[in-house]
Motif scaffolding. Structure first.
Motif, mmCIF file in Angstrom:
data_model
loop_
_atom_site.group_PDB
_atom_site.id
_atom_site.type_symbol
_atom_site.label_atom_id
_atom_site.label_comp_id
_atom_site.label_asym_id
_atom_site.label_seq_id
_atom_site.Cartn_x
_atom_site.Cartn_y
_atom_site.Cartn_z
ATOM 1 N N ASP A 1 1.234 -0.965 -0.098
ATOM 2 C CA ASP A 1 0.194 -0.070 -0.268
ATOM 3 C C ASP A 1 1.243 1.252 -0.098
ATOM 4 N N GLU B 1 -8.815 4.765 3.050
ATOM 5 C CA GLU B 1 -9.299 4.213 3.454
ATOM 6 C C GLU B 1 -10.730 4.530 4.677
ATOM 7 N N SER C 1 -0.980 -3.086 9.639
ATOM 8 C CA SER C 1 -0.323 -4.558 9.594
ATOM 9 C C SER C 1 1.209 -4.392 9.889
ATOM 10 N N ASP D 1 -13.795 -15.377 4.728
ATOM 11 C CA ASP D 1 -12.571 -14.731 3.870
ATOM 12 C C ASP D 1 -11.264 -15.468 4.135
ATOM 13 N N PRO E 1 -7.588 -12.962 4.019
ATOM 14 C CA PRO E 1 -7.427 -11.657 5.084
ATOM 15 C C PRO E 1 -7.606 -12.225 6.302
ATOM 16 N N HIS F 1 -7.803 -9.152 8.310
ATOM 17 C CA HIS F 1 -6.375 -8.292 7.836
ATOM 18 C C HIS F 1 -6.902 -7.264 6.989
ATOM 19 N N SER F 2 -7.793 -6.285 7.244
ATOM 20 C CA SER F 2 -8.052 -5.179 6.809
ATOM 21 C C SER F 2 -8.666 -3.964 7.139
ATOM 22 N N TRP F 3 -9.400 -3.451 6.522
ATOM 23 C CA TRP F 3 -9.421 -1.622 7.436
ATOM 24 C C TRP F 3 -10.900 -2.034 7.647
#
Length: 312
Positions: free
Chosen positions: A86, A94, A156, A250, A253, A288-290
């Motif tokens: 990123d 985000e 992260s 999911d 992540p 593992h996400s916003w």
């Protein structure tokens, strides 16, 4: 994202003293802003000429409301670090960090950490640690009236950076927060994750800190868990999800979040053994996400605000 996340000669002498102090402190590492691009009333991108990186690198800034009208005021700085694969635009892309900080008297700085998002001194590569911990603050003090009060938070690999920076530079940051961060770099299964991040960006193998078996001292020196004693006196927040266990299906992540779960626990267990307070939020599932990191920023904000001396 919801918003709850949601005289004259004296000034001349003070400016000269600040400049002299920065020169004495950073010497040849003093940096300059090559260009600044306004993106909105309070938001701008600054291109920084960095000796540590050997090139120019971007930093996105959100300035306080009324910054231009209060020329004699200095402001605390919240550093927000991005994750792997990123860039420095991720927090404004985000989250609603711009709207959230409206009316709060602080500077938000989002420095570049390269394509891997691992803000460290690479064994064979750039020194993002010096860039973020020394060069960017020097520029902000000189050109944007930043005070010496700082807090740092990251997602992260940026969560790694937040804790590594604070641990390796004691008393530099009043608070540090990590959301799904890599907090014990030598925990079982973690070196291969770091190797995979490096490989995905097509960088040379072992260019990060070398081989964890053959170069253990280098890995230890950059490991937040091994340097945890340096966090004494720093406000701390750590959050992580269990991932696949209790997750929604999911797979990618959630699997990554699961892989980092033991590492986070080893880190906070070490803090407990050292008698260093930390606020933790370990939750079932998650990825593992916003979607989760925005929520965790909200939860950590009161601690960060108190450290920065701004309204919650």
């Amino acid at each position: 994202m919801p918003h709850h996340f949601t005289g004259a000669s004296r000034r001349t002498v003070t400016k000269a003293a600040v400049a002299a102090g920065l020169t004495a402190l950073f010497g040849a590492r003093a940096v300059t802003a090559r260009a600044a691009t306004r993106l909105g009333p309070r938001t701008l991108d600054v291109s920084v000429s960095s000796a540590a990186l050997g090139r120019s690198a971007p930093v996105r800034l959100i300035l306080p409301s009324g910054f231009d009208a209060r020329a004699g005021r200095t402001y605390p700085v919240l550093y927000l670090l991005h994750g792997a694969h990123d860039d420095y635009t991720s927090w404004t892309r985000e989250t609603d960090i711009e709207a959230f900080t409206e009316g709060r008297d602080l500077i938000v700085a989002m420095p570049d950490a390269g394509s891997t998002g691992i803000p460290t001194a690479w064994r064979a590569g750039p020194d993002y640690e010096t860039f973020q911990v020394e060069e960017v603050p020097a520029l902000l003090a000189r050109s944007y009236r930043a005070s010496g009060v700082r807090a740092v938070a990251g997602v992260s690999t940026g969560g790694y950076g937040a804790m590594a920076h604070a641990a390796r530079h004691p008393a530099t940051f009043a608070a540090a927060a990590s959301y799904s961060g890599i907090l014990d770099t030598t925990a079982p299964g973690v070196p291969p994750i770091l190797d995979a991040i490096v490989a995905r960006e097509k960088l040379p193998p072992l260019s990060l800190w070398g081989n964890p078996v053959l170069n253990p001292l280098t890995w230890r020196d950059h490991n937040p868990r091994a340097r945890a004693a340096g966090l004494r006196g720093t406000g701390l927040y750590v959050s992580s999800g269990s991932g696949v266990a209790g997750g929604s299906g999911d797979w990618l992540p959630e699997t990554l979040e699961s892989a980092l779960w033991p590492s986070a626990h080893r880190f906070t267990d070490t803090l407990a053994l050292l008698g260093i307070p930390v606020t933790t939020h370990y939750y079932a599932g998650g990825g593992h996400s916003w979607a989760y990191w925005k929520r965790e920023f909200t939860a950590s904000w009161p601690m960060l605000a108190r450290a920065l001396g701004v309204p919650e």
